[in-house]
Design an enzyme around this catalytic site. Structure first.
Site, short mmCIF file in Angstrom:
data_model
loop_
_atom_site.label_atom_id
_atom_site.label_comp_id
_atom_site.label_asym_id
_atom_site.label_seq_id
_atom_site.Cartn_x
_atom_site.Cartn_y
_atom_site.Cartn_z
N HIS A 135 -2.43 -0.36 -3.02
CA HIS A 135 -1.21 -0.34 -3.82
C HIS A 135 -0.06 -1.11 -3.18
O HIS A 135 1.10 -0.92 -3.55
CB HIS A 135 -0.80 1.11 -4.09
CG HIS A 135 -1.80 1.85 -4.93
ND1 HIS A 135 -1.89 3.22 -4.97
CD2 HIS A 135 -2.77 1.39 -5.77
CE1 HIS A 135 -2.86 3.58 -5.79
NE2 HIS A 135 -3.41 2.48 -6.28
N GLN A 187 -4.40 4.27 -0.48
CA GLN A 187 -3.51 4.18 -1.63
C GLN A 187 -2.05 4.23 -1.18
O GLN A 187 -1.14 4.09 -2.00
CB GLN A 187 -3.80 5.33 -2.60
CG GLN A 187 -5.22 5.30 -3.14
CD GLN A 187 -5.54 6.54 -3.95
OE1 GLN A 187 -5.15 6.65 -5.11
NE2 GLN A 187 -6.25 7.49 -3.34
#
Length: 225
Positions: A104, A86
């Site tokens: 992300h 992430q």
């Protein structure tokens, strides 16, 4: 070769000195998250958004991978390892891991507003007026709140095939990434490494209430035996 899926969050990068996404009062270095990590924030004040990510990008050369990152790279000696992160930094790459899915986005890339498939490596500051070949403004290659997570389907496929799953430094409360755990095969052991774990242990879920720099090497050493 057995497959390992590793889901990493802000906790592993924090130990290298990278600021976590939210501090105790819900801000990111004094900014409301929606000001710097949402399409509406970009529309309202693109200069602020660009400055914010320029500062994040310029910090990267000042930090180095920690023992957690390096231990994960060691796993590749014996396993087929995919890192699902992430985080938007490049610490896993610099530690030596070779297969990394950035859910992300990445600080060291930018993309065109005209065509999100036009993605460019980018190490310098990004400014208004920096355009793609279609004369469209370039923006940070970051998945903001309210945007689709294009690599999610790939991450699900990796998790579904995993013989072992390792979760590191994440609250498991931010979706869709938190939902990956449900795709792990029922026979696959799961390790959860976090100083403040948010889930309880089960027969196949082992929890290490530790920081990444101590917990990850322990799990890696066990798996490499």
């Amino acid at each position: 070769m057995k497959k390992i899926a590793v889901l990493t969050g802000a906790g592993i990068s924090a130990e290298s000195g990278i600021n976590t996404f939210r501090d105790a009062n819900g801000l990111w270095e004094g900014h409301d998250i929606m000001e710097v990590a949402s399409p509406i924030g970009w529309e309202n004040n693109p200069e602020l958004v660009l400055d914010f990510y320029n500062k994040r990008r310029s910090q990267l050369p000042t930090v180095v991978p920690n023992k957690g990152h390096l231990a994960l790279a060691e796993l590749e000696k014996k396993y087929d390892v995919t890192i699902i992160t992430q985080n938007v930094d490049d610490l896993h790459e610099r530690a030596g891991s070779t297969t990394i899915i950035h859910l992300h986005g990445e600080l060291l890339k930018v993309r065109s507003q005209f065509d999100e498939q036009l993605i460019f490596d980018w190490k310098k500051d990004l400014h208004l007026g920096d355009l793609c070949e279609h004369q469209s403004q370039l923006r940070p290659h970051i998945v903001w709140f309210g945007e689709d997570v294009p690599m999610m389907d790939v991450a699900i496929e990796v998790t579904e095939r995993a013989d072992v799953v390792i979760i590191i430094g994440t609250s498991m409360q931010v979706y869709p990434a938190a939902g990956l755990l449900q795709y792990a095969p029922r026979t696959s052991p799961i390790y959860f490494i976090d100083p403040k774990p948010t889930i309880l242990p089960t027969d196949r879920l082992t929890i290490l209430s530790e920081k990444a720099t101590t917990g990850v090497p322990k799990v890696v050493n066990e798996l490499l035996k």
